[in-house]
Design an enzyme around this catalytic site. Sequence first.
Site, PDB file in Angstrom:
ATOM      1  N   LYS A 111      17.221 -27.844 -12.414  1.00  0.00           N
ATOM      2  CA  LYS A 111      18.598 -28.242 -12.736  1.00  0.00           C
ATOM      3  C   LYS A 111      18.776 -28.475 -14.236  1.00  0.00           C
ATOM      4  CE  LYS A 111      20.171 -30.004  -8.339  1.00  0.00           C
ATOM      5  NZ  LYS A 111      20.841 -31.020  -7.575  1.00  0.00           N
ATOM      6  N   LYS A 192      19.073 -20.939  -3.818  1.00  0.00           N
ATOM      7  CA  LYS A 192      19.527 -21.802  -2.721  1.00  0.00           C
ATOM      8  C   LYS A 192      21.061 -21.941  -2.706  1.00  0.00           C
ATOM      9  CE  LYS A 192      19.274 -26.423  -2.923  1.00  0.00           C
ATOM     10  NZ  LYS A 192      20.289 -27.189  -2.212  1.00  0.00           N
ATOM     11  N   LYS A 195      25.825 -27.076  -3.220  1.00  0.00           N
ATOM     12  CA  LYS A 195      27.211 -27.508  -3.315  1.00  0.00           C
ATOM     13  C   LYS A 195      27.623 -27.859  -4.737  1.00  0.00           C
ATOM     14  CE  LYS A 195      25.944 -31.656  -0.962  1.00  0.00           C
ATOM     15  NZ  LYS A 195      25.105 -32.381  -1.911  1.00  0.00           N
TER      16      LYS A 195
END
Length: 327
Positions: A111, A192, A195
């Site tokens: 991330k 992946k 959201k």
Amino acid sequence: MKRLLTGLKPSGELTLGSLIGGIKQSVEFQNNYDSFIFVPDLHAITVPQEAYLLKERIRKNVALYLACGIDPQKNTIYLQSENVYHTNLSWILECHTYMGEANRMTQYKDKASKKEQVSVGLFTYPILMAADILLYSANFVPVGIDQKQHVELTRNIAERFNHKYGDTFTIPEPIIPKIGAKIMDLQNPTKKMSKSSGDTKGSILLLDSEEVIRKKIMSAVTDSDNKVYFDIEKKPGISNLLTIYSSLSNKSLQEVEEIFKDSNYGYLKKEVADLVVITLLEIQKKYQEYVQSGIVDEVLDHGRKTVEKIAKEKYEEVLKKLGLGRF
Ligand code: ATP
Ligand code: MG
């Protein structure tokens, strides 16, 4: 009864990945475990959030949990930020976590590599997750494969703490679904479905309309080989569609491969779209009923009372062992 705990952070709209990798497992296990499911809103702010959207999403997600089959009679449902012991314990656990082990968290590296500015909270969030789990002596934590490493970190912190101060924390075990541990992005099937990735073209949101769901699935990225079989390496897009079908139909991957072995990609996509539409429209219907019924606040009020008591007890036990406070 053994305790099971799960949470899905309101960092974005819940997706088909959240349902298959997270909520579905909790629904399956709720009859056999003392089940806790919470909204980890404090985790959501590890990345920037709009306050009005976050506020809205908290209630929305509880209504979605219920609509997906989480039974409020069988689950303790609560909001993380309403219980100060999560963050209090997190600080103590941070002081018992080594930089080296926190540095190894691949989700953080992944991330952080996509952002210019990264908060300290994004780095320390697996330790808050450890507090979420250890505070309630959870035995099992259903998670997708991406969260397995965080549960392992939790185990390491707990074992270290127990070793130093005597038996305090229950060592949790992750439960990873056999099928659907990692639902992939429809536009980029080696990544992946998430959201919070910003782009929702490859993610099916639980509240997407039928038209949008069909469009997203029909334009899913596949390959040019035109043979349907399961092979994650060679055929990530097709394998992802087969996995989604398998999970939602409760059929094994072999059975699903058999059903579609002579089909073309268009047919497979249409069948997957039909099944996703049936599943999500049913959830959406129930979601509307729950939103209108006002049950969400009732459930959260009840959950808050239950967890506050458990958390306070565990937290004070920890303080005593560390020589903190005035006990
Ligand atoms: P974010 O992008 O903000 O990290 P997320 O979609 O990864 O959001 P989380 O709240 O981090 O969702 O995870 C909630 C639970 O859902 C975890 O158990 C996680 O492993 C599971 N999960 C999330 N995405 C998927 C996916 N694509 N496939 C299977 N499980 C998933
Ligand atoms: Mg995540």
